[in-house]
Motif scaffolding. Structure first.
Motif, PDB file in Angstrom:
ATOM      1  N   THR A 130       0.837  -1.209   0.000  1.00 35.66           N
ATOM      2  CA  THR A 130       0.000   0.000   0.000  1.00 35.66           C
ATOM      3  C   THR A 130       0.868   1.253   0.000  1.00 35.66           C
ATOM      4  O   THR A 130       0.591   2.211  -0.726  1.00 35.66           O
ATOM      5  N   VAL A 131       1.914   1.240   0.797  1.00 35.14           N
ATOM      6  CA  VAL A 131       2.846   2.374   0.843  1.00 35.14           C
ATOM      7  C   VAL A 131       3.468   2.594  -0.531  1.00 35.14           C
ATOM      8  O   VAL A 131       3.511   3.713  -1.044  1.00 35.14           O
ATOM      9  N   ALA A 154       1.141  10.976  -2.383  1.00 31.91           N
ATOM     10  CA  ALA A 154       1.709  12.081  -1.606  1.00 31.91           C
ATOM     11  C   ALA A 154       2.735  12.868  -2.418  1.00 31.91           C
ATOM     12  O   ALA A 154       2.748  14.098  -2.393  1.00 31.91           O
ATOM     13  N   LEU A 155       3.594  12.172  -3.126  1.00 31.97           N
ATOM     14  CA  LEU A 155       4.681  12.836  -3.854  1.00 31.97           C
ATOM     15  C   LEU A 155       4.232  13.479  -5.157  1.00 31.97           C
ATOM     16  O   LEU A 155       4.784  14.506  -5.563  1.00 31.97           O
ATOM     17  N   MET A 182       8.313   0.718   6.648  1.00 38.29           N
ATOM     18  CA  MET A 182       7.811   0.407   5.307  1.00 38.29           C
ATOM     19  C   MET A 182       7.998   1.596   4.352  1.00 38.29           C
ATOM     20  O   MET A 182       8.386   1.397   3.201  1.00 38.29           O
ATOM     21  N   THR A 183       7.730   2.818   4.817  1.00 38.80           N
ATOM     22  CA  THR A 183       7.976   3.992   3.963  1.00 38.80           C
ATOM     23  C   THR A 183       9.473   4.202   3.782  1.00 38.80           C
ATOM     24  O   THR A 183       9.926   4.595   2.705  1.00 38.80           O
ATOM     25  N   THR A 184      10.235   3.921   4.813  1.00 44.87           N
ATOM     26  CA  THR A 184      11.694   4.050   4.737  1.00 44.87           C
ATOM     27  C   THR A 184      12.243   3.158   3.636  1.00 44.87           C
ATOM     28  O   THR A 184      13.105   3.587   2.852  1.00 44.87           O
ATOM     29  N   ASP A 185      11.759   1.934   3.568  1.00 46.70           N
ATOM     30  CA  ASP A 185      12.230   0.991   2.554  1.00 46.70           C
ATOM     31  C   ASP A 185      12.010   1.528   1.145  1.00 46.70           C
ATOM     32  O   ASP A 185      12.872   1.371   0.279  1.00 46.70           O
ATOM     33  N   PHE A 229       4.558  10.124   7.443  1.00 47.63           N
ATOM     34  CA  PHE A 229       3.496   9.324   6.850  1.00 47.63           C
ATOM     35  C   PHE A 229       2.755   8.541   7.925  1.00 47.63           C
ATOM     36  O   PHE A 229       3.344   7.716   8.615  1.00 47.63           O
ATOM     37  N   THR A 230       1.474   8.827   8.029  1.00 47.77           N
ATOM     38  CA  THR A 230       0.538   8.162   8.950  1.00 47.77           C
ATOM     39  C   THR A 230       1.097   8.053  10.359  1.00 47.77           C
ATOM     40  O   THR A 230       0.982   7.021  11.008  1.00 47.77           O
TER      41      THR A 230
END
Length: 186
Positions: free
Chosen positions: A17-18, A26-27, A45-48, A102-103
């Motif tokens: 989902t991310v 978002a971007l 997860m967003t970091t990855d 993020f969230t």
């Protein structure tokens, strides 16, 4: 974060989902630059996803266990993980080309602390730097996920004024279904 919520945020489904929904929305094709700050990565997860998009990423998490686990997992990568409070960032002024959250804003314990965090993000952004974020819209189902969690919902209808008060310009706040995205320029 309660155990059920943590499991969801560390799942392969959430990672997908991310990657396929949250970050692209978002971007909107905007570049983050060379030195990016992520506040509240949780299990990462967003970091990855973001670490493949930028030269250098610094992830700050207030939870010692989550920060330590993420640091160990990403050791030797282009990510520096710091245990710290987003409302009192340990970085010099004007350092980062972009800042993201993020969230995670709803996990900050008070509206005043959320606003301090926004002020800190503005402080550490270079002039013209980009703030990008997504947070959840308050619903009964979403509240069920946050039982025994710190949960202070962010109202998207007033969030533009809060971003402006923190010093951001070129502000956009856009709700959609269960989430809203926001951006601003430092």
């Amino acid at each position: 974060m309660n155990e059920r919520h943590l499991q969801i945020c560390a799942s392969a489904e959430w990672a997908d989902t991310v990657r396929t929904e949250i970050l692209p929305w978002a971007l909107r094709g905007r570049e983050l630059g060379d030195d990016v700050l992520e506040v509240g990565p949780g299990p990462g997860m967003t970091t990855d996803v973001m670490r493949g998009m930028v030269d250098k990423l610094t992830a700050v998490d207030v939870d010692q266990e989550l920060a330590s686990a993420l640091a160990a997992r990403l050791m030797g990568s282009n990510v520096d993980v710091v245990h710290g409070d987003g409302a009192a960032l340990p970085f010099e002024d004007d350092r980062f080309s972009a800042a993201t959250c993020f969230t995670m804003l709803h996990h900050v314990p008070t509206v005043a602390q959320q606003d301090r965090l926004l002020g800190e993000l503005r402080r550490v952004l270079r002039p013209g730097g980009l703030l990008i974020g997504v947070d959840s819209i308050d619903t009964p189902e979403w509240r069920e996920l946050h039982v025994d969690d710190t949960c202070v919902p962010v109202d998207p209808s007033t969030f533009d004024a809060r971003l402006a008060a923190a010093g951001f310009t070129n502000i956009e706040v856009e709700p959609r279904e269960r989430r809203f995205r926001f951006s601003g320029t430092g």
